[in-house]
Design an enzyme around this catalytic site. Sequence first.
Site, short mmCIF file in Angstrom:
data_model
loop_
_atom_site.label_atom_id
_atom_site.label_comp_id
_atom_site.label_asym_id
_atom_site.label_seq_id
_atom_site.Cartn_x
_atom_site.Cartn_y
_atom_site.Cartn_z
N SER A 1 0.74 -1.30 -0.13
CA SER A 1 0.04 -0.30 -0.02
C SER A 1 0.97 1.31 -0.14
O SER A 1 1.69 1.42 -0.86
CB SER A 1 -1.04 -0.13 1.31
OG SER A 1 -1.76 0.74 0.84
N GLU B 1 -9.62 -4.88 -5.63
CA GLU B 1 -9.03 -3.66 -4.92
C GLU B 1 -9.55 -2.35 -5.78
O GLU B 1 -9.37 -2.21 -6.98
CB GLU B 1 -7.54 -3.94 -4.71
CG GLU B 1 -7.11 -4.89 -4.15
CD GLU B 1 -5.55 -4.60 -3.74
OE1 GLU B 1 -5.08 -3.27 -3.39
OE2 GLU B 1 -4.70 -5.46 -3.88
N HIS C 1 -7.31 -5.84 -0.35
CA HIS C 1 -6.18 -5.07 -0.41
C HIS C 1 -5.23 -5.46 0.71
O HIS C 1 -5.65 -6.03 1.63
CB HIS C 1 -6.62 -3.63 0.19
CG HIS C 1 -5.44 -2.57 0.18
ND1 HIS C 1 -4.75 -2.21 -1.11
CD2 HIS C 1 -4.93 -2.01 1.08
CE1 HIS C 1 -3.88 -1.22 -0.59
NE2 HIS C 1 -3.79 -1.00 0.86
#
Length: 295
Positions: A143, A238, A268
């Site tokens: 991320s 996602e 995610h």
Amino acid sequence: MDDQSDIDAIRELLASKQRPVGWAARRQRLDEIGSVWPVADDITLEAVDIDGIAAEWSIAPGSDASRVLLYFHGGGYCSGSIRSHRRLVTEAGRAAGVRTLAIAYRLAPEARFPAALDDAMKAWRFLRRSGFAAERIVVGGDSAGGGMTLALLTSLRDQGAALPVCGWLISPWTDMTLSGATLATKDSVDPLIHAAYLAELADAYLGPGIDRHDPRVSPLHADLKGLPPLLIQVGSAETLLADATRLAEAAGAANVAVTMEIWPRMIHAWPLWNARLKEGREALVAAGAFMRQHI
């Protein structure tokens, strides 16, 4: 338990701990959901201080201590910790046969850009100062940590410094301009990341006056030539899917060797829950094989 019920169980876990209001509560939530399953008993952990930055070594039995994965956790630059990502990081080290160094970089909004990137650079210099050859270091993150990984790589390249042997990106957030089409098309299936939340995170991290096209915060817009091989892993469920696919295209166009994996039904940063989720374990095995190939 079949694969579909595994990912559904993770979705239920996330739904049972809805994102609260306030940074302290959000940080506590991510720590809690990330550490539901503890680190394996055979992992050795050691705390280390890097010029005031908390960090943690880990190593699994049989791993090569002269090789290291430098890892930056996700959390939108505003949350996440060594604790929340400990299971992911330690099992990644096992899969790759290397020791790991996880970094508790400073978080926004208390410490805004470029604090996190500065801490990433300090961690890299610590490893080099400690005697690790660049070709024995992998840099990775999920991320926001994936975005930091890319920002570190391009910064090192621009300085003419030695580069790590490869980079590993899970569900990377690469575009703070929030222009990815899947922010809309995957909104209904992503249980975690939505455009309004990303906008809040970007505001907290950048503050006023920072260009959101700046490649240090939106590495999708960086000049990517000269980077080491990259592995990008992303789930099909996602909103940040397009951040990953567009990055792969841009890196490939810049003659960077890119391995792109899109995992069906995955959400995610799904390798966080590798203790429960078969696809999480399989993604770490694939990443470990990639790192072993290059390191």
